[in-house]
Design an enzyme around this catalytic site. Structure first.
Site, PDB file in Angstrom:
ATOM      1  N   LYS A 214       0.847  -1.203   0.000  1.00 54.50           N
ATOM      2  CA  LYS A 214       0.000   0.000   0.000  1.00 54.50           C
ATOM      3  C   LYS A 214       0.877   1.244   0.000  1.00 54.50           C
ATOM      4  CE  LYS A 214      -3.916  -2.314   2.099  1.00 54.50           C
ATOM      5  NZ  LYS A 214      -4.524  -2.848   3.313  1.00 54.50           N
TER       6      LYS A 214
ATOM      7  N   GLN B 211      -4.984  -1.552   9.389  1.00 53.73           N
ATOM      8  CA  GLN B 211      -4.946  -2.899   8.822  1.00 53.73           C
ATOM      9  C   GLN B 211      -5.618  -3.894   9.774  1.00 53.73           C
ATOM     10  OE1 GLN B 211      -3.808  -3.579   5.725  1.00 53.73           O
ATOM     11  NE2 GLN B 211      -4.188  -5.768   5.903  1.00 53.73           N
TER      12      GLN B 211
ATOM     13  N   ASP C  49     -11.389   2.910   3.902  1.00 47.70           N
ATOM     14  CA  ASP C  49     -11.860   1.519   3.841  1.00 47.70           C
ATOM     15  C   ASP C  49     -13.380   1.455   3.678  1.00 47.70           C
ATOM     16  OD1 ASP C  49      -9.981  -0.577   3.980  1.00 47.70           O
ATOM     17  OD2 ASP C  49      -9.556  -0.145   6.089  1.00 47.70           O
TER      18      ASP C  49
HETATM   19  N1  GUN Z   1      -7.166  -6.694   5.892  1.00 48.61           N
HETATM   20  C1  GUN Z   1      -7.456  -7.419   4.786  1.00 48.61           C
HETATM   21  N2  GUN Z   1      -8.119  -6.655   3.883  1.00 48.61           N
HETATM   22  C2  GUN Z   1      -8.260  -5.433   4.437  1.00 48.61           C
HETATM   23  C3  GUN Z   1      -8.850  -4.218   3.992  1.00 48.61           C
HETATM   24  O1  GUN Z   1      -9.408  -4.095   2.896  1.00 48.61           O
HETATM   25  N3  GUN Z   1      -8.761  -3.171   4.854  1.00 48.61           N
HETATM   26  C4  GUN Z   1      -8.180  -3.280   6.070  1.00 48.61           C
HETATM   27  N4  GUN Z   1      -8.169  -2.204   6.856  1.00 48.61           N
HETATM   28  N5  GUN Z   1      -7.630  -4.394   6.523  1.00 48.61           N
HETATM   29  C5  GUN Z   1      -7.665  -5.465   5.706  1.00 48.61           C
END
Ligand code: GUN
Length: 289
Positions: free
Chosen positions: A52, A96, A119
């Site tokens: 990311k 995350q 998100d």
């Molecule tokens: N963990 C796995 N996929 C995601 C996501 O799309 N967002 C977040 N914050 N954590 C994740």
């Protein structure tokens, strides 16, 4: 059969975003900024977070990663979120998941300023998706919609079946397909005669987290199949929720795993961050909690 290539769609979206970002920065003097927070040492999460961060840098965003130890308390995490909420250089905040067991995930999601919730997990943003008036869409279902658009897959009037009803994928996926005038059915672990329902699908989206759960007997000839599953097999290989080799010959179009929906999610995160940056200069609205 069309093999819908998420890497290709993702590269296309990122190229567009790169240009959009350069233009946005030159017009406004504002650089879109994303903060990613990770708690603990889960190796898979660490890889996601690194990816990311790298993706942000590549399109020209400002990005910061807050890597906190497993022992971080909920209060400490909430204090960091409060600082990021107040920081004007940060337009998007992503914590995350999953978080360590001693931290209440719900409390963390509620603490993020909805205007920075890239998100789209905060109930405010979930409600906005329900009503079709939204700035952010959760990254995975947004990625699925982008793939369908790129390959000119018609949704209106067609039978769309979503297998899985998670808050992150299944439920928002169903809403997005409904918004595009699909006739949507959501299946889950209590669904009776699952194969009978999935065989009705013109568009089948599968997000259950079980390797090769969908076989050819569950798919209609000529269907479009989107596989959201990413499962690690005992031999270390990745497998989708769909048995690709057996199902693909029956389909009109299908996404592979890896290389399907997976590569799209970060691109959609970048798009949400861009959208947050745009909104932040249009209206200087107070925190919406
Ligand atoms: N963990 C796995 N996929 C995601 C996501 O799309 N967002 C977040 N914050 N954590 C994740």
């Amino acid at each position: 059969m069309i093999r819908m290539d998420g890497k290709e769609v993702s590269a296309y979206v990122r190229e567009q975003l790169k240009n959009e970002t350069a233009e946005f920065i030159s017009q406004t003097g504002v650089t879109p900024g994303l903060a990613v927070v990770i708690v603990g040492e889960d190796p898979a999460s660490q890889v996601y977070v690194r990816n990311k961060h790298r993706a942000c840098t590549e399109v020209g965003f400002y990005s910061e990663v807050h890597a906190l130890p497993e022992s971080t308390t909920q209060e400490e995490l909430l204090a960091l979120i409060a600082r990021l909420n107040a920081n004007p250089a940060i337009h998007g905040i992503l914590v995350q998941l999953p978080l360590p067991k001693h931290i209440d995930e719900n409390a963390v999601i509620l603490a993020i300023d909805p205007a920075k919730d890239v998100d789209a997990f905060h109930p405010y943003n979930v409600g906005r998706i329900l009503t079709g008036n939204y700035d952010f869409v959760p990254c995975t279902p947004a990625g699925v919609m982008e793939i369908l658009k790129y390959y000119h897959i018609e949704i209106a009037g067609r039978e769309c079946v979503v297998v899985g009803r998670s808050n992150i994928v299944g439920k928002p996926q169903a809403l997005l397909l409904l918004e595009k005038n699909g006739t949507v059915t959501v299946c889950h672990s209590h669904t009776r005669n699952l194969a009978e329902v999935t065989r009705r699908a013109d568009i089948l989206v599968v997000a259950v987290g079980r390797p090769h759960f969908i076989g050819p007997d569950m798919v209609k000839e000529g269907a479009v199949v989107i596989d959201v599953g990413i499962n690690r097999l005992p031999d270390g290989k990745l497998a989708g929720d769909v048995d690709y080799d057996a199902v693909a010959p029956k389909t009109y179009a299908i996404t592979p795993v890896p290389g399907g929906v997976g590569p799209m999610t970060i691109s959609m995160l970048l798009r949400n961050t861009m959208s947050a940056a745009r909104t932040s200069i249009r209206v200087n609205k107070p925190c919406l909690r």
